[in-house]
Design a protein around this motif. Structure first.
Motif, PDB file in Angstrom:
ATOM      1  N   GLN A 165       0.813  -1.213   0.000  1.00  0.00           N
ATOM      2  CA  GLN A 165       0.000   0.000   0.000  1.00  0.00           C
ATOM      3  C   GLN A 165       0.849   1.266   0.000  1.00  0.00           C
ATOM      4  OE1 GLN A 165      -3.295   0.220  -0.329  1.00  0.00           O
ATOM      5  NE2 GLN A 165      -3.502  -2.008  -0.423  1.00  0.00           N
ATOM      6  N   VAL A 166       2.082   1.184   0.398  1.00  0.00           N
ATOM      7  CA  VAL A 166       2.980   2.326   0.407  1.00  0.00           C
ATOM      8  C   VAL A 166       4.334   1.874  -0.120  1.00  0.00           C
ATOM      9  CG1 VAL A 166       3.633   1.896   2.809  1.00  0.00           C
ATOM     10  CG2 VAL A 166       3.945   4.183   1.844  1.00  0.00           C
ATOM     11  N   GLN A 167       4.976   2.752  -0.872  1.00  0.00           N
ATOM     12  CA  GLN A 167       6.222   2.336  -1.530  1.00  0.00           C
ATOM     13  C   GLN A 167       7.379   2.242  -0.546  1.00  0.00           C
ATOM     14  OE1 GLN A 167       7.314   4.826  -4.821  1.00  0.00           O
ATOM     15  NE2 GLN A 167       8.983   3.489  -5.475  1.00  0.00           N
ATOM     16  N   ASN A 168       7.559   3.282   0.259  1.00  0.00           N
ATOM     17  CA  ASN A 168       8.651   3.288   1.236  1.00  0.00           C
ATOM     18  C   ASN A 168       8.053   3.690   2.579  1.00  0.00           C
ATOM     19  OD1 ASN A 168      10.923   3.867   2.871  1.00  0.00           O
ATOM     20  ND2 ASN A 168      12.155   4.275   1.042  1.00  0.00           N
ATOM     21  N   LEU A 169       7.868   2.711   3.434  1.00  0.00           N
ATOM     22  CA  LEU A 169       7.124   2.946   4.672  1.00  0.00           C
ATOM     23  C   LEU A 169       7.822   3.964   5.565  1.00  0.00           C
ATOM     24  CD1 LEU A 169       4.791   2.299   6.535  1.00  0.00           C
ATOM     25  CD2 LEU A 169       6.112   0.361   7.420  1.00  0.00           C
ATOM     26  N   GLN A 170       9.092   3.816   5.819  1.00  0.00           N
ATOM     27  CA  GLN A 170       9.785   4.723   6.735  1.00  0.00           C
ATOM     28  C   GLN A 170       9.847   6.141   6.171  1.00  0.00           C
ATOM     29  OE1 GLN A 170      13.552   3.349   8.159  1.00  0.00           O
ATOM     30  NE2 GLN A 170      12.620   1.776   9.458  1.00  0.00           N
ATOM     31  N   GLN A 171      10.102   6.275   4.871  1.00  0.00           N
ATOM     32  CA  GLN A 171      10.132   7.600   4.279  1.00  0.00           C
ATOM     33  C   GLN A 171       8.765   8.268   4.357  1.00  0.00           C
ATOM     34  OE1 GLN A 171      11.502   7.605   0.251  1.00  0.00           O
ATOM     35  NE2 GLN A 171      11.375   9.844   0.025  1.00  0.00           N
TER      36      GLN A 171
END
Length: 318
Positions: free
Chosen positions: A103-109
Motif C-alpha cells: 500500500q505504500v512504496q517506502n514505509l519509513q520515508q
C-alpha cells in the motif's frame, strides 16, 4: 570428463539451486511476502517455509517488531511568528505486512514525511508559550493524526515524542528577562501583601490593647467606686456608732474620745524624727487648757454616762 559426468554434475547443481529457492528460513520478528509471477500470494511466518522453486519468490522482508523512527530536526513557525527548532521520534509497528508492503512504496520515508508535516501543522496553531509548555498535548495530537493516517498502510503508531523544542537564542534571552521581571514583580507584590498584613496585625494589636486598657480603667474605676462606697458605708456606720455612744453615755464620753485622739495625734506629730519644728495653729492658752483637761480625763478613766463635764478647753465650747 565424460558426458555422463557432466550431466550428473549439472543435475546436482540444479537440485541444489532448486532446494535453495524452495526452502526459506524466516527469522523471528520478520514476515516475508511471497509473490508468484509478480503477484502477492501469501506470507511466510518465522521458521522453516517451503516455496515452489522458480515460480514463487520472496517479495518483501518486513520487520513486525516495534520500530523507532527518528524524525530529523526542522524549524517550525508558531502562531505568534516565533521560530522554534523541533525534532522527535515515532514508535510504530507493522500490523498488516501485506498492506505495509504493497500500500505504500517506502514505509519509513512516508512516516517521516507525514510526521514532519503534522508537527509543523500542530505547532503552527499554537503560540510560543503553549508550544513550550504543552509538549504532552502536542504529542497526543500527533499520535492521533499519525495513527489515523497510517491505518490504511497496516501500521500502528503507538507513541510520538518531541525530543527538542528550542526557540532561537535571542528569544531565549528575552524570555529570561521576562521571567526575571515577572519574578521581581511577584516578589514586590508579595512584599506589599506582607507589609499590608503586618500593618493590619499591628492595628488589630493596638486596637486590642486600647480596648483592654479601657476595660482595665473601667474595672479600676468600678473598684474605686466600690471602695469609696464601702469606705463611706464604714464611715457612716462609725458615725452612727459614735453618735449612738454619745447619745447613750453623754457628752463626757464624747469629750473623752476627742481628748484621747487629740493627745495621740499630738504625740505622733512631736515624735516624728523628720519634724524639727512643730507649729500648732491655735491659741497657746486654749491648747494648754485642752491638754490639761484631756490628761485629767485620761487619768480618771472613761467618765460615767451621767457625769457633768467641768473645766475649760476647746472641747467644752458650744
Amino acid at each position: 570428463m565424460s558426458g555422463t559426468s557432466i550431466v550428473l554434475v549439472a543435475l546436482l547443481l540444479l537440485a541444489i539451486v532448486t532446494a535453495a529457492r524452495g526452502i526459506r528460513t524466516v527469522p523471528q520478528g520478520q514476515v516475508w511476502t511471497v509473490e508468484r509471477f509478480g503477484a502477492f500470494t501469501r506470507l511466510l511466518q518465522p521458521g522453516l517455509n517451503f516455496l515452489i522453486p522458480f515460480i514463487d519468490a520472496v517479495g518483501h522482508k518486513l520487520n513486525v517488531q516495534e520500530v523507532v523512527l527518528d524524525i530529523p530536526e526542522q524549524s517550525v513557525i508558531t502562531k505568534d511568528n516565533a521560530t522554534v527548532v523541533v525534532d522527535g521520534i515515532v514508535y510504530y509497528r507493522v500490523m498488516d505486512p501485506a498492506k505495509a508492503a504493497y500500500q505504500v512504496q517506502n514505509l519509513q520515508q512516508a512516516l517521516n514525511a507525514l510526521a514532519m508535516t503534522n508537527i509543523r501543522a500542530v505547532i503552527g496553531e499554537m503560540d510560543l508559550d503553549a508550544t513550550l509548555s504543552s509538549r504532552e498535548r502536542i504529542n497526543s495530537s500527533l499520535l492521533a493524526i499519525l495513527d489515523g493516517a497510517t491505518d490504511p498502510w497496516g501500521v500502528k503508531v503507538s507513541r510520538v515524542e518531541l525530543r527538542k523544542v528550542e526557540p532561537p537564542e535571542n528569544l531565549v534571552r528575552a524570555m529570561n528577562l521576562q521571567m526575571t521581571a515577572e519574578r521581581e514583580r511577584r516578589a514586590t507584590v508579595m512584599k506589599a501583601e506582607g507589609d499590608r498584613a503586618a500593618a493590619i496585625q499591628r492595628a488589630e494589636g493596638e486596637k486590642q490593647a486600647l480596648v483592654l486598657q479601657a476595660e482595665g480603667r473601667q474595672q479600676a474605676a468600678m473598684r474605686d467606686a466600690e471602695a469609696r462606697e464601702r469606705l463611706a458605708e464604714a464611715e457612716a456606720r462609725a458615725t452612727e456608732m459614735v453618735a449612738a455612744a454619745a447619745a447613750g453615755a453623754g457628752g463626757d464620753a464624747l469629750r473623752y474620745f476627742i481628748a484621747d485622739k487629740y493627745v495621740k495625734a499630738f504625740e505622733a506629730l512631736a515624735a516624728n524624727p523628720a519634724s524639727k519644728l512643730v507649729v500648732v495653729p491655735m491659741e497657746a492658752s486654749a491648747m494648754a487648757g485642752g491638754i490639761t483637761q484631756a490628761m485629767e480625763l485620761l487619768r480618771q478613766g472613761p467618765p460615767a454616762s451621767n457625769a457633768v463635764p467641768t473645766g475649760s478647753g476647746p472641747w467644752n465650747r458650744g
